[in-house]
Design an enzyme around this catalytic site. Structure first.
Site, short mmCIF file in Angstrom:
data_model
loop_
_atom_site.label_atom_id
_atom_site.label_comp_id
_atom_site.label_asym_id
_atom_site.label_seq_id
_atom_site.Cartn_x
_atom_site.Cartn_y
_atom_site.Cartn_z
N GLU A 62 0.82 -1.21 0.00
CA GLU A 62 0.00 0.00 0.00
C GLU A 62 0.85 1.26 0.00
OE1 GLU A 62 -3.10 -0.26 -0.66
OE2 GLU A 62 -2.89 -2.43 -0.56
N HIS A 101 1.60 2.35 -3.46
CA HIS A 101 0.48 3.11 -4.02
C HIS A 101 0.52 4.56 -3.53
CE1 HIS A 101 -1.47 -0.29 -5.81
NE2 HIS A 101 -1.81 -0.88 -4.67
N ASP A 131 -1.55 -1.88 -8.99
CA ASP A 131 -1.55 -3.32 -8.80
C ASP A 131 -1.14 -4.04 -10.08
OD1 ASP A 131 -2.50 -3.19 -6.13
OD2 ASP A 131 -4.55 -2.89 -6.87
#
Length: 901
Positions: free
Chosen positions: A155, A158, A165
């Site tokens: 995460e 991101h 992904d």
């Protein structure tokens, strides 16, 4: 809109919106990371312990994944104000809405899946990471995603680096030459293809050439490859990101579509955010340090400029109007509010007063300064307004900014949260520093009766007693000014209609949807502040409310209407809107992006009408229609994030307002999930598939329900554009096409995409350049040398659907694969980046074929497309020549012989 109504919007926004807490890189370690716990989460000391253990584990994984370059160094954990069992330090600038990571109850869309809210472009930082208490506390939940520390690194990539992904639940398989592959990175991840229902070998769909929909790829528990964390963070051997050498460029995943088929490591190294970091020189410890803080009772000090320059125009009137509305309508009960005025010295007009009802509010309003004169010393005001006082207190500075400033260090050391709202056009540029150093936002007031002030959120966004702004609009005009606003079923308590006028009070008429009519006599008139207020008793009727204002003067005056309302109950979350720019300053080298996030407790609201208004300090207004179509500025279709490019960049300061409507009832909730950790379906252990329970399904009945008619207005942070001296406003090329797709209609291959514009996603492009090749790498690296498709197609207006058909003139051998890509060109001959690459393969229909079960590792291919469409043509003859006709041009190409499974 009048200056004063925009002041109301500013003050409201301080409590309704915040900016992300500023992560810093100190040496090799990340600092200023803020993790915040929602107050709906029950108090549990174990949760704090689990957070700390997760970050410690993540720090080790991050150091390894970045080849000894980066780790987590300093983390703050903000616990809710209703937790009372621990000895927590007082929060200073830490507030929930600025947190990088939030611990909150699961929402309908994601459940307990860890995810990151990402707004778009590859390489752009995300907004926040969302984790649930069950994920943090329950090993029976987290084990289906992998070790918490490694999940956090997934995460973090991101959030920090804007990568995506490498799996794709919508397109789990693709064709690589003659082989069916699972969408993954690297391609060396081994496993089995098994039907999830009967655990038998997967079969091939004779039409698509891919495995059927109930087929699942189960990776081997033991792997020999170490990548990639962005595919399956749960595999023990996986501890790295895909590199340029190991990245699977063929996989139809979001990483390839949005990042130009680049690997995660390649994207990270191309960014300036963490560039130039040397290898960690073996520190004594890479374990992060933690502080646990709590926001106590709110203390707010209004610091008001009453110097002589504030007497110009209507600055003092606007100051009084904004402060009055803050005191009367926005600040919550049980907060403390004080008033300080300043010229070249500071004076306390009213000491800290507990807000406990109408009497205390009226008393504070009565103590607002009536006039302005004297010199100016902003530092005297700020430091006299608790800048040297209690840490974590809030200072709201309203000033025209016409003063020198040399107290930035003292303000930073004070720990106070400073918000600046500038009321004049000549503000010292250093005024913004007072907000920058405390992590808060600065607000630009734009004069000439077209000012928006933003009042920032300094408290938790989850509290329902803060009002939703439904309407904020106005005109400078003679005669009638009419409008409407929708009250939806999630709001209606403490509904207020506020009218602000310039010189004389207008006649007012407000009509409820069914039963009531309100006229001027129902409004409370505050003549000194030039405001009229209507408070609706009880819960306002649901539906469309209409209003009319009549300027009775013979000359134009500014009038505005602002409507606010509270949630109907704490149990019901209202539709929320937030807006921001991609950057707060620009030198014109690249376009800016406008974003609006529309959701109800994290569930995206789609198909709404969203319009952004950008106003310059010269009074020039720009209106942009924001789209959620997955094209142009918008990265993901139907994710509730509406976007547009802002390309008309000229030097100046700008305000931002977004209006969202669902008057026609088309808006719906969306099933679109944000970027998140893979739910692991199971593993292959010693040749046997060990399945995990199915991922908890999303209730489509709940999400497809009618959202209902609603209106919302959101104010974004002000921003500035400063072009180099003598440099004209920039011209930008058309935006990159990111949704190129292909379908088969009869004997034709049809390419479809969304039209880009003349300047990014604005206007109309001049032409398209469409090329194809048997080698996808050629399209990426040397686009101009691929085969050119000649066509007869004039580009449509940006945002319009485009369609181009090719007749399949001759027979293409079974298994022949072609790749297509496109560019757009504007009238200045500027070209867009190369689009996403679409792969087209011809498959001869056959009877269903069982899978080979095993997915052996193999060398990475350098193929291309992230979308796959199969051309289905029944043939019995083998040939080496294929012809595609587009319009009147025939292109001969040599096909590639492949053995199709």
């Amino acid at each position: 809109t009048t200056m004063a109504s925009k002041a109301v919007a500013v003050l409201l926004l301080v409590f309704l919106q915040g900016s992300a807490f500023g992560i810093k890189l100190t040496g090799n370690g990340y600092t200023d990371i803020l993790i915040a716990i929602n107050p709906k989460v029950p108090e549990d000391p174990v949760l704090i312990t689990q957070i700390e253990e997760m970050i410690k584990e993540a720090s080790r994984h991050l150091l390894n994944a970045t080849e000894k370059h980066l780790y987590f160094k300093e983390v703050a954990i903000l616990v809710p104000p209703n937790w009372n069992k621990g000895n927590y330090s007082r929060a200073e600038t830490e507030v929930y809405d600025k947190a990088n990571i939030i611990i909150d109850e699961p929402n309908k869309l994601h459940g307990d899946q860890p995810y990151t809210l990402q707004y778009g472009e590859c390489g752009s930082e995300g907004r926040y990471i969302h984790l649930t208490p069950d994920f943090m506390l329950n090993d029976d939940v987290s084990k289906y995603y992998g070790p918490r520390g490694k999940v956090f690194v997934h995460e973090w990539a991101h959030l920090r680096w804007g990568v995506f992904d490498e799996y794709n639940e919508e397109k789990p398989f693709y064709l690589s030459g003659s082989l069916i592959e699972a969408t993954r990175c690297t391609i060396k991840i081994t496993g089995k293809y098994i039907h999830k229902r009967d655990q038998k070998d997967c079969t091939t769909d004779p039409v698509t050439g891919l495995y059927t929909k109930d087929c699942v790829f189960y990776p081997d528990k033991q792997q020999t490859t170490s990548a990639s964390i962005m595919y399956n963070q749960g595999l023990n051997a996986v501890n790295e990101f895909c590199t340029k050498e190991t990245h699977n460029t063929e996989a139809p995943n979001i990483q390839n579509r949005l990042c130009g088929n680049r690997g995660v490591e390649e994207v990270i190294t191309s960014l300036s955010v963490d560039a130039g970091v040397a290898v960690v020189p073996t520190p004594p410890s890479i374990l992060p340090t933690f502080t646990v803080v709590q926001r106590w009772q709110r203390v707010v000090c209004l610091v008001l400029d009453v110097s002589g320059s504030m007497a110009a125009g209507s600055r003092m009137l606007n100051l009084r109007q904004a402060a009055t509305l803050f005191i009367q309508k926005i600040v919550e009960d049980q907060a403390y509010v004080g008033i300080v005025q300043f010229t070249n010295t500071a004076t306390i007009r009213e000491p800290l007063t507990l807000i406990d009802g109408k009497v205390s509010r009226d008393k504070l309003v009565g103590r607002l300064p009536p006039s302005a004169s004297g010199g100016t010393d902003i530092c005297a005001g700020v430091l006299g307004g608790d800048g040297d006082g209690a840490r974590g207190d809030v200072i709201i500075l309203l000033t025209d900014g016409e003063s020198s400033i040399n107290c930035q260090i003292r303000v930073k050391d004070s720990g106070a949260i400073v918000h600046t709202i500038t009321l004049g056009p000549n503000a010292n540029i250093n005024v913004k520093d007072l907000s920058d150093i405390s992590g808060e936002m600065k607000l630009q007031g734009i004069m000439r009766n077209i000012i928006y002030y933003k009042y920032l959120q300094t408290f938790e966004r989850y509290l329902s007693f803060f009002p939703q702004q439904l309407e904020s609009t106005g005109l400078n005009m003679i005669g009638w000014f009419n409008g409407s606003v929708s009250i939806d079923r999630t709001i209606g308590n403490n509904t207020s209609f506020l009218v602000i006028y310039e010189r004389s009070p207008p006649d007012i008429l407000v009509l409820s949807p069914f039963t009531r009519t309100y006229d001027t006599s129902h409004f409370k008139h505050d003549a000194p502040a030039k405001t009229l207020t209507l408070d609706i008793e009880g819960t306002a009727e649901t539906g469309k409310w209409k209003y009319s204002l009549l300027n009775k003067e013979s000359t134009a005056q500014s009038m505005s209407m602002t409507v606010t309302s509270h949630a109907v109950s704490e149990a019901i979350s209202p539709v929320m809107v937030k807006t921001h720019m991609s950057q707060l300053s620009s030198n014109g080298s690249k376009p800016m992006l406008v974003y609006a996030d529309v959701n109800q407790k994290g569930v995206p609201v789609i198909l709404a009408d969203v319009t952004a208004t950008l106003m310059s300090d010269r009074g020039v207004k720009y209106e942009l229609k924001l789209q959620d179509n997955g094209a142009g500025a918008d990265a993901f279709r139907h994710d509730g994030i509406y976007s547009s490019y802002f390309t008309e960049l000229t030097t100046g300061k700008y305000s931002l307002k977004v209006k969202v409507h669902n008057n026609d009832g088309t808006a719906r909730f969306s099933l679109r999930r944000h970027s998140g950790a893979l739910y692991i379906p199971g593993y292959v252990v010693d040749g046997q598939v060990v399945m995990n329970p199915p991922k908890p399904p999303v209730s489509e009945d709940d999400l497809q329900a009618d959202v209902g008619s609603f209106s919302r207005t959101a104010i974004g942070e002000s921003f500035s554009v400063s072009l180099p001296p003598g440099v004209p406003p920039p011209n930008f090329p058309p935006n990159k096409i990111t949704d190129l797709n292909a379908e088969i209609e009869g004997d034709k291959v049809m390419l479809t995409w969304t039209a880009p514009g003349e300047d990014m996603d604005q206007g109309t492009a001049m032409a398209y350049e469409i090329r194809f090749s048997e080698d996808s790498d050629l399209l990426r690296s040397n686009f101009s040398t691929a085969h050119l498709v000649t066509y007869n197609l004039s580009p449509k207006t940006a945002g319009s659907p485009e369609k181009l058909s090719f007749t399949l003139f001759s027979i293409i051998k079974n298994g022949t694969t072609l790749f297509f890509a496109a560019k757009a060109e504007d009238k200045s001959f500027l070209k867009s980046e190369t689009s996403n690459i679409i792969q087209v393969t011809k498959i001869v229909p056959k009877a269903p074929v069982p899978s080979p079960t095993d997915a052996p590792g193999g060398p990475d291919t350098s193929g291309g497309g992230v979308n796959i469409t199969v051309i289905v043509i029944s043939v019995t003859t083998v040939t080496m020549v294929a012809c595609l006709i587009a319009s009147v041009t025939m292109c001969s190409i040599k096909s590639r012989r492949v053995n199709h499974a």
